[in-house]
Design an enzyme around this catalytic site. Structure first.
Site, short mmCIF file in Angstrom:
data_model
loop_
_atom_site.label_atom_id
_atom_site.label_comp_id
_atom_site.label_asym_id
_atom_site.label_seq_id
_atom_site.Cartn_x
_atom_site.Cartn_y
_atom_site.Cartn_z
N HIS A 65 0.56 -1.02 0.32
CA HIS A 65 0.14 -0.11 -0.07
C HIS A 65 0.84 1.31 -0.33
O HIS A 65 1.96 0.81 -0.06
CB HIS A 65 -0.67 -0.12 1.40
CG HIS A 65 0.35 0.23 2.81
ND1 HIS A 65 0.28 -1.31 3.43
CD2 HIS A 65 0.04 0.91 3.63
CE1 HIS A 65 1.19 -0.61 3.90
NE2 HIS A 65 1.26 0.55 4.24
N ASP A 93 0.80 4.86 2.23
CA ASP A 93 0.24 5.55 3.42
C ASP A 93 -0.75 7.15 3.43
O ASP A 93 -1.48 7.36 3.65
CB ASP A 93 1.47 5.72 4.41
CG ASP A 93 1.81 4.49 4.62
OD1 ASP A 93 1.25 3.62 5.32
OD2 ASP A 93 3.23 4.62 5.61
N HIS A 127 4.76 -0.31 0.17
CA HIS A 127 5.19 -1.26 1.15
C HIS A 127 4.64 -1.78 1.39
O HIS A 127 3.16 -1.34 1.33
CB HIS A 127 6.07 -0.14 1.89
CG HIS A 127 5.36 0.44 2.49
ND1 HIS A 127 4.91 1.97 2.60
CD2 HIS A 127 4.49 0.48 3.73
CE1 HIS A 127 3.24 2.57 3.26
NE2 HIS A 127 3.89 1.30 3.90
N ARG A 161 6.11 -9.61 16.64
CA ARG A 161 6.74 -8.67 15.76
C ARG A 161 6.37 -7.13 16.52
O ARG A 161 4.93 -6.73 15.97
CB ARG A 161 6.88 -8.48 14.44
CG ARG A 161 7.78 -7.11 13.76
CD ARG A 161 6.68 -7.29 11.79
NE ARG A 161 7.67 -6.87 11.06
CZ ARG A 161 7.11 -5.81 11.23
NH1 ARG A 161 6.53 -5.16 11.58
NH2 ARG A 161 7.38 -4.92 9.51
O1 LIG Z 1 5.38 -2.25 9.96
C1 LIG Z 1 5.51 -1.97 9.07
O2 LIG Z 1 6.52 -2.66 9.09
C2 LIG Z 1 5.00 -0.93 8.77
C3 LIG Z 1 3.84 -1.06 8.71
C4 LIG Z 1 3.25 -0.18 7.85
O3 LIG Z 1 3.10 -0.13 6.84
C5 LIG Z 1 0.91 0.78 8.10
O4 LIG Z 1 1.47 0.39 8.74
O5 LIG Z 1 0.78 1.38 7.38
FE LIG Z 2 2.24 1.92 5.40
#
Ligand SMILES: O=C(O)CCC(=O)C(=O)O
Ligand SMILES: [Fe+3]
Length: 628
Positions: free
Chosen positions: A492, A494, A564, A574
């Site tokens: 996606h 952001d 990403h 995690r």
């Molecule tokens: O947790 C991550 O490494 C990325 C999370 C992410 O891209 C988001 O929450 O928009």
């Molecule tokens: Fe993100």
């Protein structure tokens, strides 16, 4: 009078010390004496125990049968380290006071090692009319602090009280001190048998004292700045080694008289006394031993020549003694290592690691080129191990499934649990005294740091506001399969909605005001979960991948230039802090300012110190159970 009740039995040396100080301040001199004497006794016992555990365990490990006869990669070293650890834990465990003292000792530093109790004791003894002990205490303190003028004049003052100087003792003198002094006196009186006896004893005791002093150095470590496995070993090792090298200097003080050559001088006395008693072989060995320390010493070389000419002396008499050989080999090697460390680290690291503490730890791990895109960066060192642990703990204690994401936009996969806590909720918990303010403070500090570095690295001139801050853990469900093709977070951008044809629409429900994104990782004890930059929506063309770990930050501009996602978390949990920034003050997180105000006004929180993280009677475990 001091009442001896049951409670005294379990008091630690520091508690007794504090009571001693209290008694001193209230002019209760007899109590002062009792408490400080007890404190010293306790501390001595504790120190002896710790030292002897370390020495005994080192010895045991060295003589243990290896698990496998071939050593490569220094596995034998590590096997022994593990054995030694087991042994130390067991050895120290059968004395509950050890652990208690250990913790206290780490915090209060060297009260006892610096002989602080004697600063009080000499006065309390004086006030109870025990002049000899008062003088001896002053003397003991002076030995450790030879430049202390006040104590020197105190000691002189005690001498005016018509006491015999011979009665004054150094309470902290090791056994070898008086043996050596006697040996030297016997030399003056030409009592050669006595020289031999005292000097041999003193030699053994001295070496033992140095071993104990060195063992004392193998304590806890708080100089960490580079937490990788090997660097942290060598870092701890070096700090230890520097401490060990100080032992020789400390022990070279004979009641305040500095002897740089204390150990070798034993051999000087011995060679002469052995010669005088007709033991030429032992005399020659002593000569050879002395020369190990000072190979160019003219006097000793003369002796060597003299002894060589004696008819009965054979060439093999000149073997240095085993303990001297071992001692010097270690000494030379350790010196070389320390010189090497000083040279290399001063030149290669100092230039890189200047100024502020944070600057020291921080480094760029992957740049735009390595990440294959623009406005991307991976940095390390943005949180310490402690901060990572604490923040992860907070996430796990207080997490609410989906906090921070409303149902529709939740990125869960069916295989993972997605739990988080927003900065706002952290504030709420702090406000209602469920969370200690220092944790909110930590949360704010760590995130503010990332903002600073992002601004700096991307050379952002405009104002950059926190828009949303979210501490989140993605946890593999226990029955999720090992092989997974789904993503933990699909690809996606952001701040826009990506359509199938990869055009990006800046419209609801996307967070269109987000300008920069940052994820600060807190742990690495899980499988999978790599962060990926991808050039397509299916994650088939991965441009670069980032493995999360404590203190690692991935930051990027929030637009379609930075598609990403997150690969499946296969096992474990995690945890990371996601931070989104905006140039638009309308979307600035107001709760952040509230949080700062709450912290300013809440310095007098009264929480139960025995409960960490949660201040009040908030049963974390039950709360957790309700949700899962
Ligand atoms: O947790 C991550 O490494 C990325 C999370 C992410 O891209 C988001 O929450 O928009
Ligand atoms: Fe993100």
């Amino acid at each position: 009078h001091v009442q001896t009740n049951e409670a005294n039995v379990t008091e630690t040396s520091v508690q007794l010390y504090e009571k001693g100080v209290e008694a001193y301040l209230e002019n209760r001199w007899a109590d002062c004496v009792v408490y400080f004497e007890k404190a010293l006794g306790k501390y001595r016992k504790y120190r002896k125990k710790v030292q002897s555990c370390r020495l005994k365990c080192k010895n045991e490990a060295e003589f243990s049968e290896p698990l496998y006869p071939v050593d490569n990669d220094n596995l034998l070293f590590f096997e022994r380290a593990i054995r030694q650890t087991l042994c130390i834990m067991e050895c120290e465990n059968d004395d509950p006071e050890i652990l208690e003292n250990y913790i206290v000792n780490m915090e209060t530093g060297n009260l006892f090692e610096e002989q602080r109790p004697y600063e009080y004791l000499h006065i309390c003894y004086f006030q109870t009319n025990d002049i000899i002990k008062a003088a001896s205490s002053a003397f003991t303190y002076l030995v450790a602090h030879p430049d202390n003028k006040v104590m020197a004049s105190n000691l002189k003052h005690y001498f005016d009280h018509n006491i015999d100087k011979k009665d004054i003792v150094n309470y902290e003198a090791k056994d070898y001190v008086y043996l050596y002094v006697h040996g030297a006196e016997s030399y003056e009186h030409k009592d050669w048998q006595s020289v031999i006896f005292n000097m041999e004893e003193s030699l053994t005791e001295y070496i033992q004292a140095e071993e104990e002093c060195r063992a004392q150095c193998e304590g806890p470590f708080d100089h960490g700045w580079y937490p990788d496995f090997i660097p942290s070993i060598s870092n701890h090792f070096t700090v230890c080694l520097k401490c060990k090298q100080k032992c020789r200097k400390t022990l070279g003080s004979l009641n305040g008289e500095i002897h740089d050559d204390l150990l070798p001088s034993h051999y000087h006395y011995l060679q002469y006394a052995y010669y005088k008693t007709g033991n030429l072989k032992a005399a020659c060995q002593a000569v050879a031993s002395y020369l190990r320390f000072y190979p160019d010493d003219e006097t000793m070389l003369d002796n060597l020549r003299y002894y060589s000419k004696q008819p009965k002396v054979q060439e093999d008499y000149f073997h240095p003694r085993e303990e001297a050989v071992r001692y010097m080999q270690r000494q030379i090697y350790e010196n070389k290592i320390l010189k090497f460390v000083n040279k290399e680290f001063n030149t290669t690291l100092k230039s890189k690691l200047k100024s502020e503490e944070l600057e020291k730890k921080l480094y760029v791990t992957m740049n735009e080129k390595e990440l294959k895109g623009s406005k991307r960066i991976v940095m390390d060192g943005l949180a310490t191990t402690k901060e990572c642990q604490t923040l992860t703990e907070i996430a796990k204690y207080f997490a609410i499934i989906g906090d921070g994401y409303d149902g529709r936009r939740s990125p869960h996969t069916k295989m993972e649990k997605f739990e988080g806590i927003t900065l706002s909720r952290t504030l709420f918990l702090t406000y209602f005294k469920l969370l200690r303010p220092k944790y909110l403070d930590m949360f704010l500090r760590v995130t503010e740091n990332t903002r600073k570095y992002i601004k700096k690295y991307f050379k952002i001139k405009k104002k950059l506001y926190f828009s949303f801050t979210h501490l989140v853990c993605r946890t593999a469900l226990p029955d999720s399969p090992k092989i997974r093709t789904d993503l933990s977070h699909k690809i996606h951008a952001d701040n826009c909605n990506i359509l199938k044809n990869q055009t990006c629409v800046k419209a609801f429900p996307a967070f269109t005001w987000r300008d920069y994104s940052a994820i600060l990782y807190l742990n690495d004890d899980f499988e999978g979960g790599e962060f990926i930059f991808s050039s397509d929506l299916n994650g088939l063309n991965i441009q670069s991948s980032v493995k999360p770990r404590c203190g690692r930050l991935v930051a990027f501009s929030s637009g379609p230039e930075n598609l990403h996602g997150v690969k499946a978390v296969k096992t474990g949990s995690r945890c990371a802090i996601g931070i989104w920034f905006s140039h638009d003050p309308k979307y600035a997180d107001k709760d952040r300012n509230v949080a700062l105000r709450v912290l300013e006004n809440n310095l007098d929180f009264h929480l139960d110190p025995s409960i960490d993280i949660t201040g009040f009677n908030f049963d974390v475990k039950n709360d957790k159970k309700l949700k899962t």
